[in-house]
Design an enzyme around this catalytic site. Structure first.
Site, PDB file in Angstrom:
ATOM      1  N   GLU A 124       0.881  -1.425   0.010  1.00 19.66           N
ATOM      2  CA  GLU A 124      -0.046  -0.038   0.141  1.00 19.66           C
ATOM      3  C   GLU A 124       0.731   1.259   0.023  1.00 19.66           C
ATOM      4  O   GLU A 124       0.535   2.282  -0.318  1.00 19.66           O
ATOM      5  CB  GLU A 124      -0.937  -0.108   1.324  1.00 19.66           C
ATOM      6  CG  GLU A 124      -2.307   0.416   0.917  1.00 19.66           C
ATOM      7  CD  GLU A 124      -3.174   0.159   2.013  1.00 19.66           C
ATOM      8  OE1 GLU A 124      -4.438  -0.462   1.705  1.00 19.66           O
ATOM      9  OE2 GLU A 124      -2.946   0.538   3.171  1.00 19.66           O
ATOM     10  N   HIS A 129       6.781 -27.285  -1.067  1.00 17.21           N
ATOM     11  CA  HIS A 129       6.201 -28.084  -1.647  1.00 17.21           C
ATOM     12  C   HIS A 129       5.020 -27.867  -2.463  1.00 17.21           C
ATOM     13  O   HIS A 129       4.263 -28.528  -3.008  1.00 17.21           O
ATOM     14  CB  HIS A 129       5.608 -29.125  -0.561  1.00 17.21           C
ATOM     15  CG  HIS A 129       6.883 -29.701   0.016  1.00 17.21           C
ATOM     16  ND1 HIS A 129       7.125 -31.057  -0.108  1.00 17.21           N
ATOM     17  CD2 HIS A 129       7.477 -29.478   1.263  1.00 17.21           C
ATOM     18  CE1 HIS A 129       8.112 -31.415   0.701  1.00 17.21           C
ATOM     19  NE2 HIS A 129       8.390 -30.119   1.524  1.00 17.21           N
ATOM     20  N   LYS A 143     -14.253   0.319  -3.997  1.00 19.52           N
ATOM     21  CA  LYS A 143     -15.439   0.866  -3.026  1.00 19.52           C
ATOM     22  C   LYS A 143     -16.428   1.743  -4.130  1.00 19.52           C
ATOM     23  O   LYS A 143     -17.401   1.372  -4.203  1.00 19.52           O
ATOM     24  CB  LYS A 143     -14.840   1.820  -2.011  1.00 19.52           C
ATOM     25  CG  LYS A 143     -13.911   1.163  -0.941  1.00 19.52           C
ATOM     26  CD  LYS A 143     -13.499   1.925   0.207  1.00 19.52           C
ATOM     27  CE  LYS A 143     -12.357   1.335   0.883  1.00 19.52           C
ATOM     28  NZ  LYS A 143     -11.870   2.528   1.706  1.00 19.52           N
TER      29      LYS A 143
HETATM   30  O1  PA5 Z   1      -3.435   1.576   5.913  1.00 19.16           O
HETATM   31  C1  PA5 Z   1      -4.689   1.857   5.602  1.00 19.16           C
HETATM   32  O2  PA5 Z   1      -5.064   3.246   5.624  1.00 19.16           O
HETATM   33  C2  PA5 Z   1      -5.771   0.852   5.233  1.00 19.16           C
HETATM   34  O3  PA5 Z   1      -5.580  -0.448   5.320  1.00 19.16           O
HETATM   35  C3  PA5 Z   1      -6.969   1.013   6.364  1.00 19.16           C
HETATM   36  O4  PA5 Z   1      -6.129   0.666   7.628  1.00 19.16           O
HETATM   37  C4  PA5 Z   1      -8.121   0.178   6.332  1.00 19.16           C
HETATM   38  O5  PA5 Z   1      -8.585   0.307   5.106  1.00 19.16           O
HETATM   39  C5  PA5 Z   1      -8.932   0.054   7.354  1.00 19.16           C
HETATM   40  O6  PA5 Z   1      -9.464   1.568   7.544  1.00 19.16           O
HETATM   41  P1  PA5 Z   1     -10.284   1.993   8.656  1.00 19.16           P
HETATM   42  O7  PA5 Z   1      -9.348   1.847  10.199  1.00 19.16           O
HETATM   43  O8  PA5 Z   1     -10.649   3.373   8.366  1.00 19.16           O
HETATM   44  O9  PA5 Z   1     -11.465   1.407   9.031  1.00 19.16           O
END
Ligand code: PA5
Length: 429
Positions: A283, A304, A418
């Site tokens: 990310e 394996h 989303k």
């Molecule tokens: O690193 C990030 O920002 C995302 O992975 C969030 O942690 C994830 O989408 C969850 O978001 P939130 O804590 O707002 O529900």
């Protein structure tokens, strides 16, 4: 050995010291921009000094809240996804005994990290006859998966114990001011913890997001934070180059066409540490059509299945091994009079010695097959060393993204699915 270490000597046949030094020079600049707050996304640098800034009072409050809930219930369901899930899951899976969930109350379960209907039906059936509480985590307070799970679980809990008692069994971790979860918590009077504004989800393992679930599971959050603080001091004050070397080495390899990093363990307890690492690096770096693809494997299990590809598939992989020096319990291979399996040559040897030889032999085979190899050595699996590892990886990620020239702290691509999902579901505009 009392602290984690990095060994990149098995990268040198593939990327020379001078090629790594070139990236290290860029890494020094990237590190400076993190330290002086000029890196892209600098509003989200709160993680950089977080370990040393966590106060005793803050940790005590987390422990107190966890202790109170542990007294009240047999099961705590931790609701969250992505950065609001993987850090805690990684620590709890790494430190729990393989069969502990059968005995040590309260059992910590997870929800809100997918949309499987079967899972929720089965979870509700499981919880129906057990006393449970909820730890709901969402920075935005609006993420669909945890919001749906929380609706279901809150409804079940209120039906079982009434709204008043449910309020005492729900803890929310969210933004200080914004979001639906903050609003609801205020209305219902839930106990709450704050995710700091300047710490993004995937960098939040050392905030209450990671610490409260870890404390709920009965592990030592002070040792986790101490390990991270030691790594922070080592990296930012004592000039230890471990994170810099990791960032520089992976970028030197990337520039030579090694575009996938596969992080592997030889202990299945580390599976979720690799899942956490995959999110952190994927990310943070995968943007603008750039970035090293983070993959993971559990060895020797996956030798394996994926072993063939790693040994002889496309030569664009490099491998980082999470090695553990000391295991928790000794166990030797028994001798067998019949010896039909011809394994008596191993009789009396520790299982861990066999595992270590599998590791050594595999690393050599992969290097020979054209897979550059890094090794991160953990003295043993403890809270302290996990803390060191988390901070090392976070800093390495900030530096590596800086070398790559991307903002490590945003995730614009996550919104696209989303948008489509909500359009298909007919969400009102
Ligand atoms: O690193 C990030 O920002 C995302 O992975 C969030 O942690 C994830 O989408 C969850 O978001 P939130 O804590 O707002 O529900």
């Amino acid at each position: 050995m009392d602290r984690i270490q990095l060994d990149y000597t098995s990268v040198l046949p593939f990327a020379s010291e001078s090629e790594i030094a070139l990236q290290r020079a860029k890494g020094v600049e990237a590190l400076a921009s993190l330290i002086n707050g000029t890196a892209p996304g600098s509003d989200f640098l709160g993680w950089l000094r977080l370990p040393s800034q966590l106060t005793r009072e803050a940790l005590e409050r987390i422990d107190r809240c966890a202790g109170a809930l542990r007294q009240r219930v047999e099961v705590v369901v931790v609701v969250g996804i992505g950065g609001s899930y993987l850090g805690a899951k990684a620590v709890i899976e790494t430190l729990s005994g393989s069969f502990d969930s059968l005995q040590a109350p309260p059992r910590v379960l997870f929800a809100g990290h997918h949309l499987s209907e079967e899972y929720y039906v089965e979870l509700e059936r499981y919880l129906e006859h057990r006393s449970f509480g909820i730890c709901v985590i969402s920075k935005s307070g609006t993420t669909t998966e945890p919001a749906i799970a929380f609706r279901l679980l809150r409804e079940l809990l209120e039906r079982k114990v009434g709204r008043e008692e449910a309020r005492k069994r729900i803890v929310a971790i969210t933004d200080e001011r914004r979001g639906a979860l903050r609003l609801l918590s205020g209305q219902e009077g839930y106990d709450t913890f704050v995710i700091p504004d300047n710490v993004g989800g995937r960098y939040s393992v050392l905030t209450p997001v990671g610490l409260l679930p870890v404390a709920l599971a009965g592990f030592d959050i002070r040792a986790l934070v101490e390990g991270a603080a030691a790594m922070q001091a080592r990296s930012l004050e004592k000039g230890d180059p471990m994170a810099l070397d990791y960032a520089a080495t992976r970028n030197a390899l990337y520039r030579k066409g090694y575009t996938t990093e596969i992080t592997v363990n030889y202990n299945p307890r580390l599976h979720y540490v690799i899942e956490w690492w995959k999110q952190l690096y994927g990310e943070s770096e995968g943007k603008e059509h750039r970035g090293i693809f983070p993959a993971g494997a559990d060895f020797s299990t996956d030798l394996h299945s994926m072993g063939q590809y790693i040994q002889e598939g496309r030569r664009e992989l490099f491998e980082t091994v999470l090695s553990v020096d000391k295991t928790k319990y000794p166990l030797v291979v028994p001798s067998d009079d019949l010896n039909l399996d011809n394994l008596n040559f191993l009789a009396g040897k520790r299982i861990d010695e066999v595992n270590k030889m599998a590791e050594l032999g595999t690393r050599a085979a992969h290097v020979e097959g054209g897979v550059p190899n890094l090794q991160i050595l953990l003295p043993e699996l403890t809270e302290y060393h996990l803390g060191e590892l988390f901070y090392f990886y976070e800093l390495g990620c900030g530096i590596s993204a800086g070398i790559l020239g991307v903002n490590a702290f945003d995730q614009p691509g996550v919104e696209t699915y989303k948008k489509n999902m909500f359009a298909l579901l007919g969400k009102p505009l």
